[in-house]
Design a protein around this motif. Structure first.
Motif, PDB file in Angstrom:
ATOM      1  N   HIS A  91       0.795  -1.289   0.026  1.00 25.74           N
ATOM      2  CA  HIS A  91       0.135   0.069   0.141  1.00 25.74           C
ATOM      3  C   HIS A  91       0.936   1.260  -0.038  1.00 25.74           C
ATOM      4  O   HIS A  91       0.696   2.037   0.787  1.00 25.74           O
ATOM      5  N   SER A 262     -19.026   7.427   5.964  1.00 31.46           N
ATOM      6  CA  SER A 262     -17.754   6.424   5.660  1.00 31.46           C
ATOM      7  C   SER A 262     -17.880   5.171   6.238  1.00 31.46           C
ATOM      8  O   SER A 262     -18.129   5.266   7.555  1.00 31.46           O
ATOM      9  N   ASP A 264     -15.363   2.071   6.983  1.00 29.75           N
ATOM     10  CA  ASP A 264     -13.933   1.633   6.724  1.00 29.75           C
ATOM     11  C   ASP A 264     -13.496   0.567   7.847  1.00 29.75           C
ATOM     12  O   ASP A 264     -13.950   0.768   9.044  1.00 29.75           O
ATOM     13  N   ARG A 265     -12.504  -0.198   7.475  1.00 28.14           N
ATOM     14  CA  ARG A 265     -11.978  -1.008   8.417  1.00 28.14           C
ATOM     15  C   ARG A 265     -10.939   0.157   9.094  1.00 28.14           C
ATOM     16  O   ARG A 265     -10.670   1.093   8.550  1.00 28.14           O
ATOM     17  N   ASP A 267      -7.814   1.150   9.758  1.00 30.00           N
ATOM     18  CA  ASP A 267      -6.907   0.922   8.982  1.00 30.00           C
ATOM     19  C   ASP A 267      -6.133   2.169   8.427  1.00 30.00           C
ATOM     20  O   ASP A 267      -6.831   3.144   7.903  1.00 30.00           O
ATOM     21  N   THR A 269      -4.610   2.505   5.936  1.00 28.53           N
ATOM     22  CA  THR A 269      -4.577   2.941   4.429  1.00 28.53           C
ATOM     23  C   THR A 269      -5.875   3.766   3.837  1.00 28.53           C
ATOM     24  O   THR A 269      -5.919   4.098   3.033  1.00 28.53           O
ATOM     25  N   LYS A 270      -6.801   3.404   5.000  1.00 27.05           N
ATOM     26  CA  LYS A 270      -8.187   4.255   4.677  1.00 27.05           C
ATOM     27  C   LYS A 270      -8.454   5.705   4.514  1.00 27.05           C
ATOM     28  O   LYS A 270      -9.407   5.990   4.120  1.00 27.05           O
ATOM     29  N   VAL A 359     -15.464   7.717   0.310  1.00 26.90           N
ATOM     30  CA  VAL A 359     -14.755   6.643   0.258  1.00 26.90           C
ATOM     31  C   VAL A 359     -13.348   7.076  -0.324  1.00 26.90           C
ATOM     32  O   VAL A 359     -13.048   7.096  -1.592  1.00 26.90           O
ATOM     33  N   PRO A 361      -9.811   5.999   0.498  1.00 27.71           N
ATOM     34  CA  PRO A 361      -8.390   5.446   0.726  1.00 27.71           C
ATOM     35  C   PRO A 361      -7.276   6.137   0.193  1.00 27.71           C
ATOM     36  O   PRO A 361      -7.377   6.490  -0.681  1.00 27.71           O
ATOM     37  N   ASP A 364      -6.130   1.541  -2.284  1.00 27.28           N
ATOM     38  CA  ASP A 364      -6.825   0.540  -2.014  1.00 27.28           C
ATOM     39  C   ASP A 364      -6.827  -0.430  -3.157  1.00 27.28           C
ATOM     40  O   ASP A 364      -6.769   0.002  -4.607  1.00 27.28           O
ATOM     41  N   ASN A 367     -11.885  -1.840  -3.036  1.00 27.42           N
ATOM     42  CA  ASN A 367     -12.886  -1.146  -2.104  1.00 27.42           C
ATOM     43  C   ASN A 367     -14.330  -1.592  -2.387  1.00 27.42           C
ATOM     44  O   ASN A 367     -14.820  -0.737  -3.297  1.00 27.42           O
ATOM     45  N   ALA A 390      -8.282   4.151  -5.126  1.00 25.21           N
ATOM     46  CA  ALA A 390      -9.013   3.038  -4.832  1.00 25.21           C
ATOM     47  C   ALA A 390      -9.294   2.361  -6.188  1.00 25.21           C
ATOM     48  O   ALA A 390      -9.407   2.927  -7.291  1.00 25.21           O
TER      49      ALA A 390
END
Length: 465
Positions: A91, A262, A264-265, A267, A269-270, A359, A361, A364, A367, A390
């Motif tokens: 990532h 939003s 997201d996990r 994370d 990277t998000k 969204v 990130p 990603d 996604n 993404a």
């Protein structure tokens, strides 16, 4: 046969105290499980608890085979090499990758275990589909153990450019492991190009973006963007229970003019921190007012034992608290923050409530949240603000695209989405929904499996309506 790090199930305790197994959430499960129900299939993976292999009953006709993992295995293979070495590197090194030799030893050991399980279970001439970065060595090991098998490999996350991948101390072994497959699939064409370049640079092979020669054997490479069960998600979103729940949620939020959502996990990277910063600045400038606009941030817990993720959660929750402290009112928080998992029906209700889906990130592979949102907007309303980084951005060109690293640009796109004319929003959403209907989970599986098994028999059997 599917071979993946996790089985597609979670266990829970029923009211009578018995153990119940249920289909788990997550992108990989969402992508593969609807396909496997169409034909007798086996899924090899970990059941989610350390110790001896657990018995997991068949689910929707899919046979479950549990691979045992110890606490040490999880610490060194999953949390270590997979998610502290490979994940950040793949990532764009958003966080610095960590390299430990013992992690590599664990990665080899666990990949060997998964490959041996698949080799023991697979019928003669079976097709085995290996999933993702946790198991990059499995195709190569499996080819040595069972040369009669047809082996596919799919990388769900981004695959980095050569200058990043070359940092890996065990780069050649990882490439050779993947090249044990007959077909290697990626989310985007650029990832396939990166892999082919590395096959030439590191292994000295003859390669193009579609074919890599290993002696007399040809490994095919390609881009196969993963998708969702579009019709199923749309049907869920249109169901009476979800519609009623969405109405209640909007009332609970105070009937604002705009709801920004939003999901997201948790994370790094998000892009959660960048998004919160941008929203805070919009509040500070007065472009967004708490009473008119509500932001809902769902951050599903993830990898909570990894230090980087613990630190991220602390930073996110500190920032949410600061924003609510500065801009919220009694009974009117600026941000509704939820750090918990959600079932599909509750998510569908949230998607229906959201006027703007953010969204964003930093990087990603695909996604699927973006695709779930589009599928849920059955009335063709709703604005999707989507990161250029993404994988979904290559398909949803009609989304309100942004660079999440550029806070001023992100703020401008968010404001554009909130102020867009209804006709513009509807036209964009209608186009994205049409694309998603034509490129659903079955179309993805059909494309990949047809490339893997050129007779077309496998694809037809697994992707029938």
């Amino acid at each position: 046969m599917v071979v993946a790090h996790r089985l597609p199930v979670d266990d829970s305790v029923a009211p009578d105290g018995a153990c119940e197994w249920r289909r788990s959430p997550g992108g990989l499960v969402s992508a593969l499980h609807p396909i496997l129900r169409q034909s007798p299939a086996t899924w090899v993976g970990w059941a989610g608890q350390t110790g001896p292999a657990r018995h997991v009953p068949d689910l929707d006709g899919v046979h479950m085979h549990s691979v045992p993992l110890s606490t040490e295995d999880i610490a060194e293979h999953y949390e270590g090499f997979a998610n502290a070495t490979l994940w950040p590197l793949y990532h764009d090194a958003v966080e610095q990758p960590v390299y430990h030799r013992r992690w590599w030893e664990a990665y080899q050991r666990i990949n060997q275990r998964y490959a041996e399980a698949a080799a023991d279970l697979a019928e003669p001439g079976a097709t085995v589909w290996v999933q993702d970065y946790h198991l990059q060595l499995v195709p190569g090991i499996l080819r040595e153990l069972r040369p009669d098998l047809t082996i596919g490999f799919f990388m769900h996350v981004p695959f980095p450019p050569p200058e990043l991948f070359m940092q890996l101390p065990r780069r050649a072994e990882l490439l050779r492991g993947m090249l044990g497959a007959d077909l290697i699939g990626f989310q985007r064409a650029q990832a396939a190009h990166n892999f082919a370049q590395l096959a030439v640079k590191v292994l000295g092979l003859q390669a193009s973006d579609r074919r890599i020669a290993i002696g007399d054997r040809i490994v095919r490479v390609g881009a196969f963007p993963v998708s969702i069960d579009t019709a199923d998600m749309a049907s869920l979103a249109a169901s009476r229970g979800v519609v009623d729940r969405a109405r209640q949620l909007r009332a609970d939020l105070g009937e604002p003019k705009h709801v920004i959502l939003s999901v997201d996990r948790m994370d790094y990277t998000k892009g959660i921190e960048q998004r919160l910063k941008a929203y805070s600045e919009l509040l500070d400038s007065g472009q967004v007012k708490v009473r008119d606009t509500v932001m809902v941030q769902v951050a599903v817990p993830s990898r909570e034992r990894v230090e980087q993720y613990k630190a991220l959660r602390e930073r996110v929750e500190r920032e949410v608290g600061r924003i609510n402290g500065e801009y919220g009112r009694v009974g009117e928080p600026a941000i509704h923050y939820l750090n918990q998992p959600f079932d599909r029906a509750e998510l569908a209700a949230l998607y229906r409530v959201a006027d703007i889906m953010a969204v964003t990130p930093l990087r990603d592979g695909m996604n699927l949240v973006a695709k779930e949102y589009v599928a849920s907007r059955v009335d063709d309303t709703g604005a999707l603000v989507l990161s250029e980084f993404a994988g979904a951005a290559a398909e949803f060109t009609q989304a309100y695209l942004c660079n999440p690293h550029d806070l001023d640009g992100l703020k401008a796109v968010l404001m554009h989405a909130t102020r867009a004319a209804p006709d513009d929003v509807e036209e964009r959403m209608r186009a994205m929904r049409a694309h998603l209907r034509a490129h659903d989970i079955r179309a993805w599986a059909r494309a990949y499996l047809t490339a893997l098994d050129r007779t077309g028999v496998l694809a037809t059997r697994l992707t029938q309506a």
